[in-house]
Motif scaffolding. Structure first.
Motif, PDB file in Angstrom:
ATOM      1  N   ASP A 171      -2.437  -7.919  -5.993  1.00  0.00           N
ATOM      2  CA  ASP A 171      -1.271  -8.207  -6.848  1.00  0.00           C
ATOM      3  C   ASP A 171      -0.682  -7.520  -5.304  1.00  0.00           C
ATOM      4  O   ASP A 171      -1.119  -6.979  -4.647  1.00  0.00           O
ATOM      5  CB  ASP A 171      -1.642  -7.215  -7.418  1.00  0.00           C
ATOM      6  N   ARG A 172       1.179  -7.674  -5.925  1.00  0.00           N
ATOM      7  CA  ARG A 172       2.297  -7.499  -4.499  1.00  0.00           C
ATOM      8  C   ARG A 172       2.050  -5.595  -4.139  1.00  0.00           C
ATOM      9  O   ARG A 172       1.842  -5.469  -3.082  1.00  0.00           O
ATOM     10  CB  ARG A 172       3.450  -7.062  -5.452  1.00  0.00           C
ATOM     11  N   ASP A 173       1.105  -4.947  -5.025  1.00  0.00           N
ATOM     12  CA  ASP A 173       0.657  -3.603  -5.220  1.00  0.00           C
ATOM     13  C   ASP A 173      -0.258  -3.757  -3.831  1.00  0.00           C
ATOM     14  O   ASP A 173       0.002  -2.495  -2.964  1.00  0.00           O
ATOM     15  CB  ASP A 173       0.469  -2.997  -5.991  1.00  0.00           C
ATOM     16  N   LEU A 174      -0.920  -4.381  -4.144  1.00  0.00           N
ATOM     17  CA  LEU A 174      -1.983  -3.468  -3.591  1.00  0.00           C
ATOM     18  C   LEU A 174      -2.354  -4.798  -2.257  1.00  0.00           C
ATOM     19  O   LEU A 174      -2.455  -4.686  -0.989  1.00  0.00           O
ATOM     20  CB  LEU A 174      -3.806  -4.255  -4.250  1.00  0.00           C
ATOM     21  N   VAL A 175      -0.921  -5.839  -2.031  1.00  0.00           N
ATOM     22  CA  VAL A 175      -0.941  -6.545  -0.795  1.00  0.00           C
ATOM     23  C   VAL A 175      -0.292  -5.478   0.556  1.00  0.00           C
ATOM     24  O   VAL A 175      -0.830  -5.447   1.394  1.00  0.00           O
ATOM     25  CB  VAL A 175      -0.122  -8.064  -0.872  1.00  0.00           C
ATOM     26  N   GLU A 176       0.880  -4.723  -0.209  1.00  0.00           N
ATOM     27  CA  GLU A 176       1.643  -3.804   0.335  1.00  0.00           C
ATOM     28  C   GLU A 176       0.577  -2.906   1.306  1.00  0.00           C
ATOM     29  O   GLU A 176       0.589  -2.658   2.390  1.00  0.00           O
ATOM     30  CB  GLU A 176       2.769  -3.580  -0.033  1.00  0.00           C
ATOM     31  N   ARG A 177       0.226  -2.222  -0.083  1.00  0.00           N
ATOM     32  CA  ARG A 177      -1.235  -1.524   0.223  1.00  0.00           C
ATOM     33  C   ARG A 177      -2.217  -1.786   1.588  1.00  0.00           C
ATOM     34  O   ARG A 177      -2.619  -0.967   2.666  1.00  0.00           O
ATOM     35  CB  ARG A 177      -1.490  -0.657  -0.679  1.00  0.00           C
TER      36      ARG A 177
END
Length: 304
Positions: A171-177
């Motif tokens: 998901d987007r949060d995990l992508v950024e992390r």
């Protein structure tokens, strides 16, 4: 070769990558990005043919034999963070045992407390929690599986990290992390080649962007200029940005050509509103772009 016919999966790819830098190789699925990664590591199928050169220091990866690739390249000069880390990890062994095996292979530390400490240090460098080291891959979330794969790639202190679609399925949060963690591992002696179709991830961490279309790199640009002003120069690269939800949200019409049946001229011409009769000939790569009619007008600013 596929089904008795030649498939030109990668052609004329030229770029350099210095320590301390992240180069994002972007493009639609099937354009040849992962094939390029496999070529650098000598992981192509047995019937594949390669030509040209790809130097890591003084070693030509394309010309290297399997013994050299296995003993001096994979893990030592190039650390691979694979597209599907859960599938890449051994399902019947814990993360700790896989890290310890990699430490034994790449560092010479064989057993005892030093081996255990080295494996735990590798996990910590990738922000993999020590409390999960004795779990099996199926017990990990997608983000933790990615960190485990990153820890394995870091063990040999390879000067090049090659991350092949590392954010797939996150998901987007995990992508950024995940990409922020990758950026953290770039340093004075290490570079990152990020292969992705996720332009937001590329924009977040890349110093330069290489755009691939139908087997060929069609644009190479500084990331700030590519994502900002003046924007991409190749019509395909511009179309990729225009398709983003925070921009025009307009898809590129048509479909890419089959790699086994590439046209003699510009491979993007059939989808391009700038195409002319000149595009029946293949454009040379010059001044960072392979296009007879590169764009010169700055992109509109993204919508708020």
């Amino acid at each position: 070769m596929r089904d008795g016919a030649y498939v030109q999966a990668v052609s004329g790819a030229r770029f350099d990558l210095a320590a301390g830098e992240c180069l994002a190789l972007v493009g639609e699925s099937g354009c040849g990005k992962s094939v390029l990664a496999s070529a650098l590591l000598g992981l192509l199928p047995g019937n594949a043919e390669t030509a040209g050169s790809a130097f890591a220091g003084d070693l030509d990866l394309i010309a290297a034999d399997e013994r050299t690739l296995a003993r001096t390249v994979r893990g030592r000069r190039v650390g691979l963070i694979p597209q599907s880390p859960a599938a890449h990890l051994m399902p019947v062994r814990t993360v700790r045992s896989q890290l310890e095996e990699t430490v034994r292979e790449l560092t010479g530390v064989r057993r005892g407390p030093r081996l255990r400490a080295a494996a735990e240090e590798a996990a910590a460098r990738a922000a993999f929690p020590a409390g999960h080291l004795d779990r099996h891959p199926h017990e990990l979330s997608g983000g933790l599986a990615q960190r485990a794969a990153t820890a394995l790639a870091l063990v040999g202190d390879a000067p090049l990290l090659l991350a092949d679609e590392p954010t797939t399925g996150l998901d987007r949060d995990l992508v950024e992390r995940t990409v922020d963690e990758l950026r953290r591992h770039i340093g004075a002696e290490r570079a990152l080649l990020l292969i992705t179709h996720d332009l937001a991830a590329a924009e977040r961490i890349a110093d330069r962007v290489a755009v691939m279309y139908a087997s060929r790199i069609v644009e190479l640009a500084d990331a700030a200029a590519f994502f900002g002003s003046p924007g991409p120069r190749h019509p395909y690269a511009r179309g990729l940005l225009d398709a983003l939800p925070d921009r025009e949200f307009t898809p590129i019409p048509g479909m890419p050509p089959e790699l086994g049946a590439l046209p003699a001229g510009c491979a993007f011409a059939a989808r391009c509103d700038r195409a002319t009769a000149t595009c029946a000939t293949r454009p040379a790569f010059a001044d960072g772009v392979a296009c007879h009619h590169p764009a010169t007008v700055p992109l509109e600013a993204p919508r708020a």
